[in-house]
Design an enzyme around this catalytic site. Structure first.
Site, PDB file in Angstrom:
ATOM      1  N   CYS A 135     -26.779   2.883   5.344  1.00 16.37           N
ATOM      2  CA  CYS A 135     -27.753   3.927   5.004  1.00 16.37           C
ATOM      3  C   CYS A 135     -27.459   5.221   5.750  1.00 16.37           C
ATOM      4  O   CYS A 135     -27.798   5.349   6.927  1.00 16.37           O
ATOM      5  CB  CYS A 135     -29.161   3.414   5.316  1.00 16.37           C
ATOM      6  SG  CYS A 135     -30.439   4.635   5.009  1.00 16.37           S
ATOM      7  N   CYS A 138     -30.513   7.119   7.006  1.00 14.65           N
ATOM      8  CA  CYS A 138     -31.082   6.566   8.246  1.00 14.65           C
ATOM      9  C   CYS A 138     -30.209   6.917   9.454  1.00 14.65           C
ATOM     10  O   CYS A 138     -30.731   7.194  10.538  1.00 14.65           O
ATOM     11  CB  CYS A 138     -31.173   5.040   8.186  1.00 14.65           C
ATOM     12  SG  CYS A 138     -31.788   4.404   6.641  1.00 14.65           S
ATOM     13  N   ASP A 139     -28.893   6.850   9.296  1.00  6.79           N
ATOM     14  CA  ASP A 139     -28.029   6.826  10.480  1.00  6.79           C
ATOM     15  C   ASP A 139     -27.089   8.018  10.648  1.00  6.79           C
ATOM     16  O   ASP A 139     -26.424   8.118  11.685  1.00  6.79           O
ATOM     17  CB  ASP A 139     -27.193   5.534  10.460  1.00  6.79           C
ATOM     18  CG  ASP A 139     -28.087   4.296  10.567  1.00  6.79           C
ATOM     19  OD1 ASP A 139     -29.172   4.405  11.155  1.00  6.79           O
ATOM     20  OD2 ASP A 139     -27.703   3.235  10.054  1.00  6.79           O
TER      21      ASP A 139
END
Ligand code: NAP
Length: 316
Positions: A135, A138-139
């Site tokens: 992701c 997200c990261d």
């Protein structure tokens, strides 16, 4: 009401299922939730979560899920820590069976999520959340000014690469063929981006690093030649498998196996609702799944109001 007849049953314990449970409790629906053996869903494989509102400091994925679970339990959700093995949505009330339990229910919320496809490397498993991710949204933030690689040639891979390019120094896409399958618009955007480069006809054979990703071993499928690329992160974007095998033939699925919904959460069977990644391949975020769970519980409540007469007869 008969002991094993429920107002609503939720299948799945990711953000969608647990939020649905929280809202169903608040609507006095006394939900029963089957967690499945993969309790907590994809967030259980995530380390720091920095984009879930309400947490000024990073929260670990498993801790976030544990908190949601405790909240759902405190409000009155009955939790069954088992996999559902069979459903019958053809007869009403619906029937749901796990290994040790069988219940009938007036409504269902399916929140079984989707499983990211893996490269199936031992090093991928070991370094998941330590440089290996599924992701970018997200990261990506953790890879500011770093070099990263993305595996895949579909829409997700192009979106991930483009998103990562806002943070990373360099993004290398590794694809097993010499053509992308991503939509023309996403391809164009990626090809135009100076930070993104492509390695064609190649696969990742190994991820190098003990405690964190330090590089990858790439194999050219045409020549068999192996090479090492130094990267700090590897984003595996080779598609998802919606967890819908249980529902095949019971509710309408699209050609990729995702549940087809109308009006946000309604499946093809009145009374059966779907929330989260099991019906959403577009956003796939914890917060959007949670929002979906909320919508599904509110829609269940509305649906049950249309069944009030039927329910009162059952109670006689
Ligand atoms: P996908 O379309 O199935 O693409 C997966 C990619 O990964 C393909 O390029 C495939 O290669 C490659 N791949 C699969 N298994 C692999 C393996 N074991 N090793 C190496 N490479 C492998 O998946 P997706 O990109 O996640 O998209 C899923 C669906 O969501 C699609 O319908 C897509 O259009 C949709 N989507 C839409 C948007 C958007 O509209 N903005 C964004 C994301 C996703 P091959 O090409 O050789 O098969």
């Amino acid at each position: 009401m008969e002991n094993n007849l429920r107002k609503t049953v939720i299948i799945g314990s990711g953000p969608a299922g647990l939020t649905a449970a929280i809202y169903a409790c608040r609507a006095d629906l006394a939900p029963l939730l089957f967690t499945g053996s993969g309790f907590g869903g994809q967030l259980m494989l995530t380390s720091d979560v920095e984009n879930f509102p309400g947490f000024p400091e990073p929260v670990l994925g498993p801790e976030l899920m544990d908190r949601m679970m405790r909240q759902a339990e405190r409000l009155g959700t009955e939790i069954v820590r088992e996999d559902v093995v069979e459903v019958d949505f053809r007869n009403y009330p619906f029937r749901i069976k796990s290994l040790n339990k069988e219940v009938q229910t007036l409504s269902v919320i399916i929140a079984t999520g989707a499983t990211p496809r893996r490269l199936n490397l031992e090093s991928e498993k070991r370094l998941m959340g330590r440089g290996v991710s599924n992701c970018a949204v997200c990261d990506a933030y953790f890879f500011k000014e770093k070099d990263v690689a993305v595996v895949g040639g579909g829409d997700t891979a192009m979106e991930e690469a483009t998103y990562l390019s806002k943070f990373a120094n360099k993004v290398t896409v590794i694809h097993r063929r010499d053509k992308l399958r991503a939509s023309a618009a996403l391809q164009k955007e990626a090809f135009r981006n100076k930070k993104i480069s492509f390695i064609w006809n190649s696969v990742v054979d190994e991820i190098v690093g003990e405690k964190k990703v330090e590089g990858i071993i790439i194999r050219n499928l045409l020549t068999g030649e192996k090479s090492r690329l130094s990267v700090d992160g590897l984003f595996v974007a080779i598609g998802y498998e919606p967890n819908t095998s249980l529902f095949r033939g019971q509710v309408e699925l699209d050609e990729k196996g995702y549940i087809v919904v109308r009006n946000e959460t309604e499946t093809s069977v009145p009374g059966v609702f779907a929330a989260g990644d099991v019906k959403d391949y577009r956003y796939r975020q914890a917060v959007t799944a949670a929002a979906d769970g909320c919508k599904a519980a509110l829609d269940v409540d509305r649906f049950l109001k249309t069944k009030e007469e039927y329910i009162s007869q059952l109670q006689v």
